[in-house]
Motif scaffolding. Structure first.
Motif, PDB file in Angstrom:
ATOM      1  N   GLN A   1      48.019  44.489  39.939  1.00 14.87           N
ATOM      2  CA  GLN A   1      47.571  45.522  40.880  1.00 14.87           C
ATOM      3  C   GLN A   1      46.096  45.405  41.224  1.00 14.87           C
ATOM      4  O   GLN A   1      45.620  46.009  42.177  1.00 14.87           O
ATOM      5  N   GLY A   2      45.347  44.609  40.429  1.00 11.66           N
ATOM      6  CA  GLY A   2      43.909  44.506  40.651  1.00 11.66           C
ATOM      7  C   GLY A   2      43.375  43.158  40.206  1.00 11.66           C
ATOM      8  O   GLY A   2      44.137  42.228  39.927  1.00 11.66           O
TER       9      GLY A   2
ATOM     10  N   ASP B   1      48.013  42.667  47.688  1.00 13.26           N
ATOM     11  CA  ASP B   1      47.236  41.751  48.529  1.00 13.26           C
ATOM     12  C   ASP B   1      45.743  42.042  48.491  1.00 13.26           C
ATOM     13  O   ASP B   1      44.931  41.311  49.079  1.00 13.26           O
ATOM     14  N   THR B   2      45.360  43.089  47.780  1.00 15.77           N
ATOM     15  CA  THR B   2      43.942  43.406  47.580  1.00 15.77           C
ATOM     16  C   THR B   2      43.402  42.815  46.274  1.00 15.77           C
ATOM     17  O   THR B   2      42.199  42.874  46.015  1.00 15.77           O
ATOM     18  N   ALA B   3      44.265  42.268  45.435  1.00 13.03           N
ATOM     19  CA  ALA B   3      43.848  41.711  44.147  1.00 13.03           C
ATOM     20  C   ALA B   3      43.109  40.388  44.358  1.00 13.03           C
ATOM     21  O   ALA B   3      43.345  39.671  45.328  1.00 13.03           O
ATOM     22  N   LYS B   4      42.221  40.080  43.409  1.00 11.56           N
ATOM     23  CA  LYS B   4      41.493  38.815  43.453  1.00 11.56           C
ATOM     24  C   LYS B   4      41.593  38.135  42.092  1.00 11.56           C
ATOM     25  O   LYS B   4      41.848  38.785  41.067  1.00 11.56           O
ATOM     26  N   PHE B   5      41.364  36.836  42.092  1.00 16.19           N
ATOM     27  CA  PHE B   5      41.541  36.032  40.889  1.00 16.19           C
ATOM     28  C   PHE B   5      40.351  35.090  40.725  1.00 16.19           C
ATOM     29  O   PHE B   5      39.838  34.541  41.699  1.00 16.19           O
ATOM     30  N   ALA B   6      39.949  34.896  39.457  1.00 17.09           N
ATOM     31  CA  ALA B   6      38.857  33.968  39.192  1.00 17.09           C
ATOM     32  C   ALA B   6      38.888  33.546  37.730  1.00 17.09           C
ATOM     33  O   ALA B   6      39.407  34.276  36.865  1.00 17.09           O
ATOM     34  N   VAL B   7      38.354  32.361  37.479  1.00 14.95           N
ATOM     35  CA  VAL B   7      38.037  31.950  36.104  1.00 14.95           C
ATOM     36  C   VAL B   7      36.525  31.795  36.081  1.00 14.95           C
ATOM     37  O   VAL B   7      35.986  30.704  36.260  1.00 14.95           O
TER      38      VAL B   7
ATOM     39  N   ALA C   1      52.226  38.054  47.526  1.00  9.98           N
ATOM     40  CA  ALA C   1      51.228  39.114  47.664  1.00  9.98           C
ATOM     41  C   ALA C   1      51.766  40.149  48.647  1.00  9.98           C
ATOM     42  O   ALA C   1      52.234  39.790  49.732  1.00  9.98           O
ATOM     43  N   VAL C   2      51.713  41.406  48.251  1.00  5.56           N
ATOM     44  CA  VAL C   2      52.271  42.482  49.067  1.00  5.56           C
ATOM     45  C   VAL C   2      51.260  43.618  49.171  1.00  5.56           C
ATOM     46  O   VAL C   2      50.308  43.693  48.388  1.00  5.56           O
ATOM     47  N   ALA C   3      51.478  44.498  50.100  1.00  2.03           N
ATOM     48  CA  ALA C   3      50.629  45.678  50.210  1.00  2.03           C
ATOM     49  C   ALA C   3      50.700  46.475  48.902  1.00  2.03           C
ATOM     50  O   ALA C   3      51.759  46.530  48.274  1.00  2.03           O
ATOM     51  N   PRO C   4      49.599  47.065  48.472  1.00  2.00           N
ATOM     52  CA  PRO C   4      49.592  47.787  47.195  1.00  2.00           C
ATOM     53  C   PRO C   4      50.717  48.799  47.043  1.00  2.00           C
ATOM     54  O   PRO C   4      51.310  48.924  45.971  1.00  2.00           O
TER      55      PRO C   4
ATOM     56  N   VAL D   1      57.987  48.463  44.262  1.00  9.65           N
ATOM     57  CA  VAL D   1      59.337  48.214  44.759  1.00  9.65           C
ATOM     58  C   VAL D   1      59.630  46.718  44.812  1.00  9.65           C
ATOM     59  O   VAL D   1      60.776  46.288  44.567  1.00  9.65           O
ATOM     60  N   THR D   2      58.619  45.907  45.093  1.00  7.13           N
ATOM     61  CA  THR D   2      58.832  44.458  45.153  1.00  7.13           C
ATOM     62  C   THR D   2      59.144  43.900  43.771  1.00  7.13           C
ATOM     63  O   THR D   2      60.062  43.087  43.608  1.00  7.13           O
ATOM     64  N   VAL D   3      58.382  44.343  42.770  1.00  8.70           N
ATOM     65  CA  VAL D   3      58.641  43.885  41.403  1.00  8.70           C
ATOM     66  C   VAL D   3      59.992  44.395  40.925  1.00  8.70           C
ATOM     67  O   VAL D   3      60.763  43.660  40.290  1.00  8.70           O
ATOM     68  N   ALA D   4      60.307  45.658  41.239  1.00  5.44           N
ATOM     69  CA  ALA D   4      61.600  46.222  40.824  1.00  5.44           C
ATOM     70  C   ALA D   4      62.760  45.441  41.424  1.00  5.44           C
ATOM     71  O   ALA D   4      63.779  45.200  40.759  1.00  5.44           O
ATOM     72  N   ALA D   5      62.619  45.018  42.683  1.00  5.43           N
ATOM     73  CA  ALA D   5      63.681  44.245  43.329  1.00  5.43           C
ATOM     74  C   ALA D   5      63.832  42.878  42.672  1.00  5.43           C
ATOM     75  O   ALA D   5      64.955  42.383  42.488  1.00  5.43           O
TER      76      ALA D   5
END
Length: 262
Positions: A108-109, A129-135, A184-187, A192-196
């Protein structure tokens, strides 16, 4: 059903689906020694459960996981302590991989450093789709060596190394393109996407899903010939399972299958 009474990690089970929620929102769910311990205990507790169908790894608050707890790490400047800490973290990551059922990261973040490692260690990942990723350890003088292990098994080698040596944050859409996450989906669509996705997995034969995860992970490190030899044996064993016979018969008879399970 509550598996853990500790507030650092919320663990609930519904119909064979276990959701583990990192619960240090004020600390951006940083992986303290205590949180790593809770994760390991819960993963150990569910690993041998034959009724387990799927695991979701989620987080509370704005961030998914900010990586290791740097304040706690700096309080003990000792190499032996650091080696043990990173070994414990590595065991948690390997325990996620070794679970017999699919593990889905519900992001979620922001996920950074060992938090990005968590995402990469899961079998599947869906993010807002608002989440970001980094190492981003390189930004504080620390190359993310242990996150690199998981990252390089998901992301093309040059893309992974670029993330590791620049500390650059990537968007969810870039994470999809790089293979770090599936979607990536809207927050507001994340739940619902994970549940599906969970429902789809749980609708399949438990025997086939468990057989498939174990086979898929193991063959990945083999040569092409060895992988085909191994996969052929596993597929033949899978054909002998009651669920395979039921599934094929149901397909030919144009009816829904009734899975016997493990």
């Amino acid at each position: 059903m509550s598996i853990s009474g500790q507030s650092l990690l919320l663990a609930d089970r519904v119909d064979g689906v276990v959701t583990l929620t990192l619960n240090r929102p004020d600390q951006y769910n940083a992986l303290s020694e205590e949180l790593l311990g809770e994760l390991q205990r819960n993963l150990d507790a569910i690993a041998g459960d034959n009724e387990l169908r799927c695991v979701v790894l989620a987080a509370a608050g704005r961030a998914f996981c900010a990586g290791h707890d740097l304040k706690q790490m700096r309080s003990r400047p000792d190499q032996a302590y650091y080696e043990e800490l990173f070994a414990r973290c590595g065991r948690v990551m390997q325990s996620l991989v070794a679970l017999p059922v699919p593990v889905i990261a519900k992001v979620q973040g922001t996920a950074t450093a060992a938090g990005c490692q968590l995402v990469a260690s899961c079998d599947l990942a869906v993010a807002a789709d608002t989440a970001k990723f980094a190492v981003s350890g390189i930004n504080v003088g620390l190359f993310c060596s242990t996150p690199a292990v998981a990252l390089s098994r998901n992301v093309p080698i040059k893309k992974a190394f670029e993330m590791l040596v620049t500390g650059r944050f990537i968007s969810s859409s870039e994470a999809v393109d790089n293979g770090l996450i599936n979607k990536a989906v809207a927050p507001e669509q994340l739940d619902v996407t994970v549940a599906a996705l969970v429902q789809t997995i749980c609708s399949k034969s438990p025997v086939a899903v468990r057989t498939g995860k174990a086979m898929y992970r193991r063959q990945h490190g083999m040569s092409l010939g060895d992988a085909y030899d191994y996969a052929g044996k596993i597929m033949a064993q899978n054909m002998m399972a009651d669920d395979a016979g039921e599934g094929i018969d149901a397909f030919m008879q144009k009816r829904p299958p009734v899975w016997k399970g493990c």
